[in-house]
Design a protein around this motif. Structure first.
Motif, PDB file in Angstrom:
ATOM      1  N   UNK A  66     116.269 -18.487 -86.155  1.00  0.00           N
ATOM      2  CA  UNK A  66     115.041 -18.315 -85.379  1.00  0.00           C
ATOM      3  C   UNK A  66     114.564 -19.667 -84.867  1.00  0.00           C
ATOM      4  N   UNK A  67     114.626 -20.702 -85.701  1.00  0.00           N
ATOM      5  CA  UNK A  67     114.234 -22.048 -85.265  1.00  0.00           C
ATOM      6  C   UNK A  67     115.073 -22.490 -84.085  1.00  0.00           C
ATOM      7  N   UNK A  68     116.363 -22.244 -84.153  1.00  0.00           N
ATOM      8  CA  UNK A  68     117.257 -22.632 -83.050  1.00  0.00           C
ATOM      9  C   UNK A  68     116.931 -21.849 -81.783  1.00  0.00           C
ATOM     10  N   UNK A  69     116.674 -20.550 -81.946  1.00  0.00           N
ATOM     11  CA  UNK A  69     116.323 -19.740 -80.781  1.00  0.00           C
ATOM     12  C   UNK A  69     115.023 -20.198 -80.139  1.00  0.00           C
ATOM     13  N   UNK A  70     114.045 -20.523 -80.960  1.00  0.00           N
ATOM     14  CA  UNK A  70     112.764 -21.015 -80.423  1.00  0.00           C
ATOM     15  C   UNK A  70     112.933 -22.380 -79.759  1.00  0.00           C
ATOM     16  N   UNK A  71     113.801 -23.230 -80.318  1.00  0.00           N
ATOM     17  CA  UNK A  71     114.064 -24.517 -79.697  1.00  0.00           C
ATOM     18  C   UNK A  71     114.692 -24.304 -78.319  1.00  0.00           C
ATOM     19  N   UNK A  72     115.560 -23.327 -78.216  1.00  0.00           N
ATOM     20  CA  UNK A  72     116.149 -23.000 -76.913  1.00  0.00           C
ATOM     21  C   UNK A  72     115.107 -22.490 -75.934  1.00  0.00           C
ATOM     22  N   UNK A  73     114.159 -21.690 -76.439  1.00  0.00           N
ATOM     23  CA  UNK A  73     113.077 -21.220 -75.572  1.00  0.00           C
ATOM     24  C   UNK A  73     112.221 -22.384 -75.097  1.00  0.00           C
ATOM     25  N   UNK A  74     111.968 -23.333 -75.987  1.00  0.00           N
ATOM     26  CA  UNK A  74     111.223 -24.543 -75.621  1.00  0.00           C
ATOM     27  C   UNK A  74     111.901 -25.221 -74.437  1.00  0.00           C
TER      28      UNK A  74
END
Length: 101
Positions: free
Chosen positions: A89-97
């Motif tokens: 989830x952290x990686x996915x949110x970083x990608x969204x950022x």
């Protein structure tokens, strides 16, 4: 999820642009809740709500970056599948950022 809703209310055009990101965040939240039943997972609106457009995108990006950092930090105290899920989830949110940049 609350940040996406607040940003969409402040800037309907942005809501259309980030609909897929909001859907992805919702799916991640569902998986996190399933992995940790009974654990608190807040969907409360961020304090102060979203600022008016055109600052809304930058505000949303900040909210997403903060959530990514929070999930990454939470990995440290977990193990196994829960740690992997939080990291994912952290990686996915970083990608969204990055996509909001």
């Amino acid at each position: 999820m609350a940040a996406f809703a607040a940003a969409g209310a402040a800037d309907p055009a942005l809501a259309g642009e980030v609909a897929a990101l909001a859907e992805q965040a919702g799916a991640q939240l569902t998986r996190l809740r399933a992995a940790a039943p009974g654990s608190p997972t807040s969907t409360a609106a961020p304090s102060g709500g979203a600022p008016p457009a055109p600052e809304t995108r930058a505000w949303l990006r900040g909210q997403v970056a903060a959530a990514a950092a929070s999930h990454a930090a939470a990995c440290i105290g977990q193990s196994g599948a829960r740690a992997a899920l939080l990291g994912s989830i952290a990686a996915g949110l970083a990608g969204q950022d990055g996509r909001l940049a």
